[in-house]
Design a protein around this motif. Sequence first.
Motif, PDB file in Angstrom:
ATOM      1  N   ILE A  18      22.803  43.132  40.892  1.00  0.00           N
ATOM      2  CA  ILE A  18      24.164  43.276  40.380  1.00  0.00           C
ATOM      3  C   ILE A  18      24.958  41.976  40.468  1.00  0.00           C
ATOM      4  CG2 ILE A  18      25.685  44.026  42.326  1.00  0.00           C
ATOM      5  CD1 ILE A  18      25.044  45.940  39.124  1.00  0.00           C
ATOM      6  N   SER A  19      24.602  41.078  41.387  1.00  0.00           N
ATOM      7  CA  SER A  19      25.419  39.874  41.616  1.00  0.00           C
ATOM      8  C   SER A  19      24.536  38.663  41.900  1.00  0.00           C
ATOM      9  CB  SER A  19      26.344  40.099  42.816  1.00  0.00           C
ATOM     10  OG  SER A  19      27.056  38.921  43.103  1.00  0.00           O
ATOM     11  N   ALA A  20      24.980  37.505  41.402  1.00  0.00           N
ATOM     12  CA  ALA A  20      24.308  36.242  41.739  1.00  0.00           C
ATOM     13  C   ALA A  20      25.211  35.362  42.591  1.00  0.00           C
ATOM     14  CB  ALA A  20      23.897  35.505  40.468  1.00  0.00           C
ATOM     15  N   ALA A  34      32.660  31.580  53.116  1.00  0.00           N
ATOM     16  CA  ALA A  34      32.218  30.212  52.833  1.00  0.00           C
ATOM     17  C   ALA A  34      33.081  29.584  51.735  1.00  0.00           C
ATOM     18  CB  ALA A  34      30.753  30.226  52.401  1.00  0.00           C
ATOM     19  N   ASP A  35      33.429  30.376  50.726  1.00  0.00           N
ATOM     20  CA  ASP A  35      34.271  29.850  49.634  1.00  0.00           C
ATOM     21  C   ASP A  35      35.618  29.363  50.175  1.00  0.00           C
ATOM     22  OD1 ASP A  35      32.416  30.196  47.627  1.00  0.00           O
ATOM     23  OD2 ASP A  35      33.189  32.126  46.953  1.00  0.00           O
ATOM     24  N   LEU A  36      36.196  30.142  51.094  1.00  0.00           N
ATOM     25  CA  LEU A  36      37.476  29.711  51.696  1.00  0.00           C
ATOM     26  C   LEU A  36      37.304  28.389  52.422  1.00  0.00           C
ATOM     27  CD1 LEU A  36      39.169  32.789  53.401  1.00  0.00           C
ATOM     28  CD2 LEU A  36      39.725  31.720  51.208  1.00  0.00           C
ATOM     29  N   GLY A 132      43.434  33.011  42.761  1.00  0.00           N
ATOM     30  CA  GLY A 132      41.992  33.082  42.518  1.00  0.00           C
ATOM     31  C   GLY A 132      41.381  34.115  43.461  1.00  0.00           C
ATOM     32  N   GLU A 133      40.115  34.417  43.270  1.00  0.00           N
ATOM     33  CA  GLU A 133      39.467  35.445  44.097  1.00  0.00           C
ATOM     34  C   GLU A 133      38.035  35.064  44.428  1.00  0.00           C
ATOM     35  OE1 GLU A 133      36.518  37.070  42.799  1.00  0.00           O
ATOM     36  OE2 GLU A 133      36.876  35.752  41.080  1.00  0.00           O
ATOM     37  N   SER A 134      37.519  35.652  45.479  1.00  0.00           N
ATOM     38  CA  SER A 134      36.075  35.631  45.706  1.00  0.00           C
ATOM     39  C   SER A 134      35.668  36.971  46.303  1.00  0.00           C
ATOM     40  CB  SER A 134      35.674  34.494  46.656  1.00  0.00           C
ATOM     41  OG  SER A 134      34.293  34.609  46.962  1.00  0.00           O
ATOM     42  N   ILE A 135      34.939  37.730  45.528  1.00  0.00           N
ATOM     43  CA  ILE A 135      34.369  39.004  46.013  1.00  0.00           C
ATOM     44  C   ILE A 135      33.118  39.313  45.203  1.00  0.00           C
ATOM     45  CG2 ILE A 135      36.144  40.324  44.702  1.00  0.00           C
ATOM     46  CD1 ILE A 135      35.604  42.540  46.997  1.00  0.00           C
ATOM     47  N   PRO A 136      31.958  38.976  45.769  1.00  0.00           N
ATOM     48  CA  PRO A 136      30.720  39.296  45.066  1.00  0.00           C
ATOM     49  C   PRO A 136      30.661  40.789  44.722  1.00  0.00           C
ATOM     50  CG  PRO A 136      30.281  37.789  46.865  1.00  0.00           C
ATOM     51  CD  PRO A 136      31.715  38.217  47.011  1.00  0.00           C
ATOM     52  N   GLY A 137      30.154  41.091  43.549  1.00  0.00           N
ATOM     53  CA  GLY A 137      30.152  42.483  43.073  1.00  0.00           C
ATOM     54  C   GLY A 137      31.460  42.834  42.381  1.00  0.00           C
ATOM     55  N   GLY A 138      32.398  41.901  42.372  1.00  0.00           N
ATOM     56  CA  GLY A 138      33.752  42.181  41.877  1.00  0.00           C
ATOM     57  C   GLY A 138      33.836  42.499  40.388  1.00  0.00           C
ATOM     58  N   THR A 139      32.865  42.032  39.596  1.00  0.00           N
ATOM     59  CA  THR A 139      32.945  42.390  38.167  1.00  0.00           C
ATOM     60  C   THR A 139      32.565  43.865  37.970  1.00  0.00           C
ATOM     61  OG1 THR A 139      30.700  41.584  37.728  1.00  0.00           O
ATOM     62  CG2 THR A 139      32.510  40.034  37.339  1.00  0.00           C
ATOM     63  N   THR A 140      31.693  44.380  38.835  1.00  0.00           N
ATOM     64  CA  THR A 140      31.315  45.800  38.718  1.00  0.00           C
ATOM     65  C   THR A 140      32.499  46.700  39.086  1.00  0.00           C
ATOM     66  OG1 THR A 140      29.031  45.240  39.235  1.00  0.00           O
ATOM     67  CG2 THR A 140      29.651  47.561  39.491  1.00  0.00           C
ATOM     68  N   SER A 157      29.822  38.419  34.340  1.00  0.00           N
ATOM     69  CA  SER A 157      28.868  38.528  35.443  1.00  0.00           C
ATOM     70  C   SER A 157      28.541  37.146  35.979  1.00  0.00           C
ATOM     71  CB  SER A 157      27.575  39.173  34.928  1.00  0.00           C
ATOM     72  OG  SER A 157      26.565  39.091  35.904  1.00  0.00           O
ATOM     73  N   SER A 158      28.184  37.088  37.258  1.00  0.00           N
ATOM     74  CA  SER A 158      27.707  35.819  37.812  1.00  0.00           C
ATOM     75  C   SER A 158      26.257  35.551  37.409  1.00  0.00           C
ATOM     76  CB  SER A 158      27.837  35.853  39.338  1.00  0.00           C
ATOM     77  OG  SER A 158      27.116  36.946  39.867  1.00  0.00           O
ATOM     78  N   LEU A 159      25.606  36.542  36.821  1.00  0.00           N
ATOM     79  CA  LEU A 159      24.221  36.374  36.356  1.00  0.00           C
ATOM     80  C   LEU A 159      24.211  35.905  34.907  1.00  0.00           C
ATOM     81  CD1 LEU A 159      23.106  39.704  37.909  1.00  0.00           C
ATOM     82  CD2 LEU A 159      21.765  37.619  38.235  1.00  0.00           C
TER      83      LEU A 159
HETATM   84  C1  AAM Z   1      32.418  33.549  44.010  1.00  0.00           C
HETATM   85  N1  AAM Z   1      31.643  32.785  44.795  1.00  0.00           N
HETATM   86  C2  AAM Z   1      30.536  32.528  44.142  1.00  0.00           C
HETATM   87  C3  AAM Z   1      30.623  33.155  42.880  1.00  0.00           C
HETATM   88  N2  AAM Z   1      31.828  33.799  42.823  1.00  0.00           N
HETATM   89  N3  AAM Z   1      29.455  31.791  44.508  1.00  0.00           N
HETATM   90  C4  AAM Z   1      28.449  31.673  43.659  1.00  0.00           C
HETATM   91  N4  AAM Z   1      28.461  32.250  42.424  1.00  0.00           N
HETATM   92  C5  AAM Z   1      29.543  33.010  42.017  1.00  0.00           C
HETATM   93  N5  AAM Z   1      29.523  33.541  40.810  1.00  0.00           N
HETATM   94  P1  AAM Z   1      29.616  39.304  40.286  1.00  0.00           P
HETATM   95  O1  AAM Z   1      30.376  40.559  40.003  1.00  0.00           O
HETATM   96  O2  AAM Z   1      28.523  39.078  39.302  1.00  0.00           O
HETATM   97  O3  AAM Z   1      29.172  39.247  41.714  1.00  0.00           O
HETATM   98  O4  AAM Z   1      30.612  38.076  40.059  1.00  0.00           O
HETATM   99  C6  AAM Z   1      31.807  37.937  40.770  1.00  0.00           C
HETATM  100  C7  AAM Z   1      31.720  36.899  41.875  1.00  0.00           C
HETATM  101  O5  AAM Z   1      31.354  35.618  41.361  1.00  0.00           O
HETATM  102  C8  AAM Z   1      33.059  36.692  42.549  1.00  0.00           C
HETATM  103  O6  AAM Z   1      32.880  36.521  43.937  1.00  0.00           O
HETATM  104  C9  AAM Z   1      33.572  35.422  41.918  1.00  0.00           C
HETATM  105  O7  AAM Z   1      34.549  34.769  42.701  1.00  0.00           O
HETATM  106  C10 AAM Z   1      32.321  34.603  41.702  1.00  0.00           C
END
Ligand code: AAM
Length: 328
Positions: A18-20, A34-36, A132-140, A157-159
Motif C-alpha cells: 500500500i505504501s512506498a 525521521a522526516d521531522l 505539509g504532512e508525513s503519514i505513510p498510508g495517508g493516501t489510502t 501514491s508513493s508507489l
Molecule cells: C513521506 N515521507 C516519505 C514519503 N512521504 N518518505 C519516502 N517516500 C514518501 N512518499 P502513501 O499513501 O503511498 O504511503 O503516500 C503518502 C506518504 O508519502 C506520506 O507520508 C507523504 O508525506 C509521503
Amino acid sequence: MKFAVVVGSTETATIEGISAAGAVPEATYHTPAADLEIVEYGKPVFAPQMPVSPTGCPTPALITRAVRELVSFDTVAVESGLVTESATPTVTVGDKPGADIRSNKPVPDATERFERARAVGRALNDEELIIGESIPGGTTTALGVLTALGEPYNVSSSLPENPIERKQELVNAGLEASSIEAGALAGEPLKAITLMGDPVLPAVLGLTVGANERGIDVMLAGGTQMVTAGALARHFGVQDELRVATTVFVADDTPELHQASDELAFDLTVTDPGFDQSSHDALTGFCRGEAKEGVGMGGALALADRNGVSDKELRQQIVRRYEAVTDG
Ligand code: AAM
C-alpha cells in the motif's frame, strides 16, 4: 511565514503493497519521525536511517530541507500519533497512531485533536501558514475520507504504480466496518475522519480552520492528501481562499487534481523542479514516479520559486544534502 509539518502514523501503512514511504512496510513507522528530523537538522538523529522507498528514492523531506537551506523559514512540528520518538521538538495534539482503516473507528478522538490543532492555528502570529504532512498510508485514508464525504476524486501514491483497486477494497471494508455508505458524511468532516481517516487529517484541518479564523493565509503543501484536507475544510464551512501547492509528479499521476481544485475552489500551484535534468540518485527516483510528494515538498518548491531560487541551484543543494546524509 510559518511552515508546519504535521506527522503521525496509521496502521493502514503496514498493509502489504500500500505504501512506498519506507523500504519495507514496518519501516514506514520510522518515516514521520525521521522526516521531522531531516527538516529540522538536515539528517536523521534518533531514526536509524533516512527514509527511502524500496528502490532507494529518498524522502521528500530532503527536498523541503534543501529549500530551507536556501530560503530560511520557521517551522513548527505538530505530532498526532507517532510510533517512534523524534529528536525534533513537537507540539502534540494527539498521542496514539491511527488504527487500520478497516476497523470501525480508526481515529476515535479526531475531534479533540482537531480542537487542539485549531487552538495552535489561532495562536499563530504569522501572515501565512504553509502546512505539509508525513503519514505513510495517508493516501489510502485520504481516499477513505473523500469517499465518506462523497467527493469523487482519486488519490495519488508513493508507489510508481498506484495500487488504487487495493485502496478501494480497503476503503469499502472500512465503510462496512463503520456501517456507512459512500457520501453518508457530507458536511460532517470530523465524523468522516473518525470513521475513515488518519490522525494527521484532524490536525491539518484544525490548523487550517484556526489559522483561517485568525485571518492567516493558508497554503496546503502537498498532493491528494492535502486536497482531502482542503475538502474537509470546505465541508467544515471554510469559504475563504485556500491554496494548494504540489508537484508535477502528483499532477501527472492524478489528472483529477485540477478538477478537484476547480470544484473545491482551491488556488492550485503545480511546480516542476526539472529533476529530469539530473541523473543523480537523489533525484531520479522522483522521475520514475516514486514518492512524488510529502513533507510539504510542493509548498517548499513554490517557496523556492517565489524567492527566485533557480531549479539548477535547488538541484545542486538537494544533491549536496543527500550526499551529506548518505556519507554519514
Ligand atoms: C513521506 N515521507 C516519505 C514519503 N512521504 N518518505 C519516502 N517516500 C514518501 N512518499 P502513501 O499513501 O503511498 O504511503 O503516500 C503518502 C506518504 O508519502 C506520506 O507520508 C507523504 O508525506 C509521503
